[in-house]
Design an enzyme around this catalytic site. Structure first.
Site, PDB file in Angstrom:
ATOM      1  N   LYS A  42       0.803  -1.222   0.000  1.00  0.00           N
ATOM      2  CA  LYS A  42       0.000   0.000   0.000  1.00  0.00           C
ATOM      3  C   LYS A  42       0.837   1.275   0.000  1.00  0.00           C
ATOM      4  O   LYS A  42       0.483   2.256  -0.639  1.00  0.00           O
ATOM      5  CB  LYS A  42      -0.971  -0.019   1.184  1.00  0.00           C
ATOM      6  CG  LYS A  42      -2.080  -1.037   1.003  1.00  0.00           C
ATOM      7  CD  LYS A  42      -3.109  -0.938   2.096  1.00  0.00           C
ATOM      8  CE  LYS A  42      -4.287  -1.851   1.769  1.00  0.00           C
ATOM      9  NZ  LYS A  42      -4.986  -1.445   0.522  1.00  0.00           N
ATOM     10  N   ASN A 184     -13.111   1.939   3.154  1.00  0.00           N
ATOM     11  CA  ASN A 184     -14.161   1.307   2.372  1.00  0.00           C
ATOM     12  C   ASN A 184     -15.215   0.775   3.344  1.00  0.00           C
ATOM     13  O   ASN A 184     -15.113   0.965   4.562  1.00  0.00           O
ATOM     14  CB  ASN A 184     -13.604   0.218   1.446  1.00  0.00           C
ATOM     15  CG  ASN A 184     -12.909  -0.908   2.201  1.00  0.00           C
ATOM     16  OD1 ASN A 184     -13.163  -1.154   3.391  1.00  0.00           O
ATOM     17  ND2 ASN A 184     -12.024  -1.613   1.516  1.00  0.00           N
ATOM     18  N   LEU A 221     -17.209   3.575  -1.962  1.00  0.00           N
ATOM     19  CA  LEU A 221     -18.319   2.643  -2.164  1.00  0.00           C
ATOM     20  C   LEU A 221     -18.213   1.883  -3.483  1.00  0.00           C
ATOM     21  O   LEU A 221     -19.224   1.483  -4.057  1.00  0.00           O
ATOM     22  CB  LEU A 221     -19.648   3.404  -2.103  1.00  0.00           C
ATOM     23  CG  LEU A 221     -19.912   4.182  -0.810  1.00  0.00           C
ATOM     24  CD1 LEU A 221     -21.148   5.047  -0.949  1.00  0.00           C
ATOM     25  CD2 LEU A 221     -20.061   3.222   0.370  1.00  0.00           C
ATOM     26  N   GLY A 223     -18.363   0.837  -7.041  1.00  0.00           N
ATOM     27  CA  GLY A 223     -19.088   1.338  -8.198  1.00  0.00           C
ATOM     28  C   GLY A 223     -20.125   2.391  -7.877  1.00  0.00           C
ATOM     29  O   GLY A 223     -20.682   3.024  -8.783  1.00  0.00           O
ATOM     30  N   ASP A 246      -9.340  -5.547 -13.066  1.00  0.00           N
ATOM     31  CA  ASP A 246      -8.613  -5.971 -11.864  1.00  0.00           C
ATOM     32  C   ASP A 246      -8.655  -4.808 -10.877  1.00  0.00           C
ATOM     33  O   ASP A 246      -8.174  -3.716 -11.174  1.00  0.00           O
ATOM     34  CB  ASP A 246      -7.171  -6.335 -12.225  1.00  0.00           C
ATOM     35  CG  ASP A 246      -6.346  -6.830 -11.031  1.00  0.00           C
ATOM     36  OD1 ASP A 246      -6.901  -6.893  -9.917  1.00  0.00           O
ATOM     37  OD2 ASP A 246      -5.168  -7.145 -11.226  1.00  0.00           O
ATOM     38  N   ASP A 252      -5.545   2.229  -3.298  1.00  0.00           N
ATOM     39  CA  ASP A 252      -4.293   2.959  -3.083  1.00  0.00           C
ATOM     40  C   ASP A 252      -4.175   4.132  -4.050  1.00  0.00           C
ATOM     41  O   ASP A 252      -3.726   5.215  -3.678  1.00  0.00           O
ATOM     42  CB  ASP A 252      -3.100   2.021  -3.259  1.00  0.00           C
ATOM     43  CG  ASP A 252      -3.145   0.840  -2.304  1.00  0.00           C
ATOM     44  OD1 ASP A 252      -3.648   1.017  -1.177  1.00  0.00           O
ATOM     45  OD2 ASP A 252      -2.681  -0.248  -2.689  1.00  0.00           O
TER      46      ASP A 252
END
Length: 301
Positions: A42, A184, A221, A223, A246, A252
């Site tokens: 990260k 997230n 969130l 999409g 992917d 990050d």
């Protein structure tokens, strides 16, 4: 006058990636694709992502004196990030074992390696980097006591950005410095604990997180875009619709872009909107660092 737009303090890993039709259950073996090795972690991801966008970026991290460490240093330098703060040797470079399914979703197991040896004393020894940096960003793939020392080492006018991944309870001293705390949905629930169960609405999670002490909060969130929360209220940032290949590294890239744009003076909601475009561009390619876009590619999206 700052020498760096962004100082990233964090992890540097070699990503060992295998594509799978589906992730294995307990006790199950599945066949996958050929192994691919990419520079990741990260901290290194954020540094490369910001540098590729044009930010003057430095990384404070640890890698081993091994093939994986050299891979990471080469990738950072190629992107234009300053590696003066990357400490080399002692233990092997950290490794992330990543499986990616056909939808682009990933599962990751991390062996910290040298990342676990990035100590508070390393942070104190890098005081000149902190005083030369407009924004400082970190994550939780390094020891928590090192993150606490990062907060204590901030220059008076610099801004602190934290993505608490992998998530864990955070000291009030760290939470109070975050501007913003970027999470997230999974990370939000872990940090909130039982209080996350009072509502299914991300807007409520964001308000509860803000009440824990950060100066601002961003909830990503996927999409559905992102939520930006501060004392001024809640703002929803729309997503950019793309075909995901992917998702590795997208968070990050989002954090790096947001941190950089905050350092240029952009309001938080505007910085998050730009970061959403960077994250969207990232998921259209395979891999982590190799998928991070330039500013020109983001503008063309």
């Amino acid at each position: 006058m700052y020498d760096y737009d962004l100082l990233v303090v964090g992890s540097a890993n070699a990503d060992l990636v295998i594509g799978v039709e589906r992730r294995p259950g307990a006790g199950e073996t599945v066949l996958g694709s050929d192994l691919a090795v990419h520079p990741g972690g990260k901290g290194a991801n954020q540094a490369v992502a910001a540098a590729r966008l044009g930010a003057r970026t430095a990384l404070l991290a640890r890698v081993g004196d091994d093939e994986h460490g050299r891979l990471l240093l080469d990738s950072l330098r190629e992107a234009g990030a300053d590696t003066v703060g990357v400490l080399v040797g002692g233990v092997p470079t950290g490794v992330a074992l990543i499986t990616v399914d056909p939808s682009g979703d990933n599962s990751i197991v991390v062996s910290p390696g040298a990342n676990g040896r990035l100590t508070p004393s390393d942070v104190r020894a890098a005081a000149s980097l902190f005083h030369a940096s407009r924004v400082v960003s970190t994550q939780l793939e390094i020891p928590l006591e090192t993150v606490v020392e990062v907060v204590r080492s901030l220059a008076p006018d610099s801004r602190f950005v934290l993505n608490p991944s992998p998530p864990r309870p955070l000291p009030s001293e760290v939470l109070a410095a975050c501007d913003p705390l970027i999470v997230n949905e999974h990370e939000a629930k872990v940090i909130l604990g039982d209080s996350a169960g009072v509502s299914d609405a991300p807007e409520d999670w964001a308000r509860l997180l803000l009440a824990k002490g950060p100066r601002s909060v961003v909830v990503t969130l996927g999409g559905e875009g992102a939520l930006v929360v501060s004392s001024a209220g809640v703002t929803r940032v729309p997503s950019v619709k793309v075909e995901a290949v992917d998702t590795t590294g997208a968070g990050d890239a989002f954090t790096a872009a947001l941190a950089w744009r905050l350092g240029t003076g952009e309001p938080l909601a505007d910085a998050a909107a730009y970061a959403a475009r960077v994250g969207a561009a990232t998921v259209t390619k395979e891999g982590a660092q190799v998928s991070f876009p330039t500013a020109e590619e983001v503008a063309a999206l």
